[in-house]
Design an enzyme around this catalytic site. Sequence first.
Site, PDB file in Angstrom:
ATOM      1  N   GLU A  73      80.151  32.447  49.723  1.00 49.19           N
ATOM      2  CA  GLU A  73      79.904  32.855  48.330  1.00 49.19           C
ATOM      3  C   GLU A  73      79.115  31.788  47.564  1.00 49.19           C
ATOM      4  OE1 GLU A  73      80.369  35.816  47.846  1.00 49.19           O
ATOM      5  OE2 GLU A  73      82.153  36.497  48.919  1.00 49.19           O
ATOM      6  N   HIS A  90      86.763  31.062  42.858  1.00 49.61           N
ATOM      7  CA  HIS A  90      86.974  32.450  43.262  1.00 49.61           C
ATOM      8  C   HIS A  90      88.276  32.528  44.051  1.00 49.61           C
ATOM      9  CE1 HIS A  90      86.499  36.332  45.148  1.00 49.61           C
ATOM     10  NE2 HIS A  90      86.410  35.794  46.344  1.00 49.61           N
ATOM     11  N   HIS A 143      91.813  35.544  45.147  1.00 45.20           N
ATOM     12  CA  HIS A 143      92.270  36.927  45.286  1.00 45.20           C
ATOM     13  C   HIS A 143      93.650  37.085  44.649  1.00 45.20           C
ATOM     14  CE1 HIS A 143      89.711  36.875  49.283  1.00 45.20           C
ATOM     15  NE2 HIS A 143      88.944  36.856  48.196  1.00 45.20           N
ATOM     16  N   GLU A 167      99.486  34.846  24.516  1.00 46.90           N
ATOM     17  CA  GLU A 167      98.519  33.754  24.648  1.00 46.90           C
ATOM     18  C   GLU A 167      97.159  34.183  25.210  1.00 46.90           C
ATOM     19  OE1 GLU A 167      99.947  31.979  28.987  1.00 46.90           O
ATOM     20  OE2 GLU A 167      99.304  30.637  27.397  1.00 46.90           O
ATOM     21  N   HIS A 204      88.636  43.304  45.142  1.00 46.57           N
ATOM     22  CA  HIS A 204      88.389  42.075  45.907  1.00 46.57           C
ATOM     23  C   HIS A 204      89.085  40.858  45.283  1.00 46.57           C
ATOM     24  CE1 HIS A 204      85.441  39.372  48.309  1.00 46.57           C
ATOM     25  NE2 HIS A 204      86.373  38.612  47.746  1.00 46.57           N
TER      26      HIS A 204
HETATM   27  O1  2HA Z   1      85.435  33.034  51.380  1.00 45.76           O
HETATM   28  O2  2HA Z   1      86.950  35.045  49.484  1.00 45.76           O
HETATM   29  O3  2HA Z   1      84.782  36.460  49.063  1.00 45.76           O
HETATM   30  C1  2HA Z   1      86.239  34.139  51.507  1.00 45.76           C
HETATM   31  C2  2HA Z   1      86.102  35.018  50.343  1.00 45.76           C
HETATM   32  C3  2HA Z   1      84.883  35.811  50.265  1.00 45.76           C
HETATM   33 ZN    ZN Z   2      86.889  36.693  48.175  1.00 53.65          ZN
END
Ligand code: 2HA
Ligand code: ZN
Length: 270
Positions: free
Chosen positions: A116, A139, A141, A169, A210
């Site tokens: 990414e 990033h 999940h 908040e 995602h």
């Molecule tokens: O690197 O989360 O979006 C693994 C991820 C790809």
């Molecule tokens: Zn990811």
Amino acid sequence: MKDIMTAPFMVEMIRTCTNMYAHGWDERNGGNISLMLEEEDVKEYGDTSRVLRTIPTGFEAPALDGKYFLVTGTGKYFKNVQYAPDVNLGLVKIIDGGKNAQLLWGFSDGGKFTSEFPAHMMSHAVRISVNPANRVVMHCHPTNLLAMTYVHTLDEKAFTRTLWQMCTECIVVFPDGVNVLPWMLCGTNEIGEATAEKMKTARLVVWAQHGLYGAGVDLDEAFGLIETAEKAAEIYMKIAGLPLVNTITDEQMHLLEGRFGVKAREGYLS
Ligand code: 2HA
Ligand code: ZN
């Protein structure tokens, strides 16, 4: 030279990866972090003219020319960062208008930066134009935010308002709200460009089905932002489907704006 393992940026990066894994947001190789650094930050920890490898990026980002990034590796597990930082992390310098990255430290098994990387670098370029102090793109999940993208409309105003209503908040922590991208193929320049475009108006960008992108001036701020949004999504997932008896009204949101000196995103409150 000082030992790079004692650098505050390294210590904080390792702690953050470990903490995010502990939250369950970065299963297997999920998630990635990039931390922007300046020559002054890194020069006491290594010879910045000693290049281990030059890695093509596949995109351009002229605004980042000469910037250094401590970044997680492709295919690497956040779980393992604390045990082998030099394998799972890399320190790179962006050159040639973003087309290449010089590896100065790390990725010692021959690896390279996260798949990414385009989304990270394009987002950094946008965020420093909005706030020159921005240093972090993250990033992950997060479970409940991801769950929410299956059962809540992806309309950005509606999504933001729902999160704001879940904890007092929220509007204070992310008055700029949350932008949302529909499902797109990850790891591509296209999703990178789309994410960066969304980063112009908010520091949080949801990737439907995602995960989430967060940006901030430091690792703590970006983490705290994600943590707060994820907490709100957790409340939402607990109450969704139940009869709603109470909420935080727009009038009360305006009181929060006044009390905490923040301004909600234009047009998001009545
Ligand atoms: O690197 O989360 O979006 C693994 C991820 C790809
Ligand atoms: Zn990811």
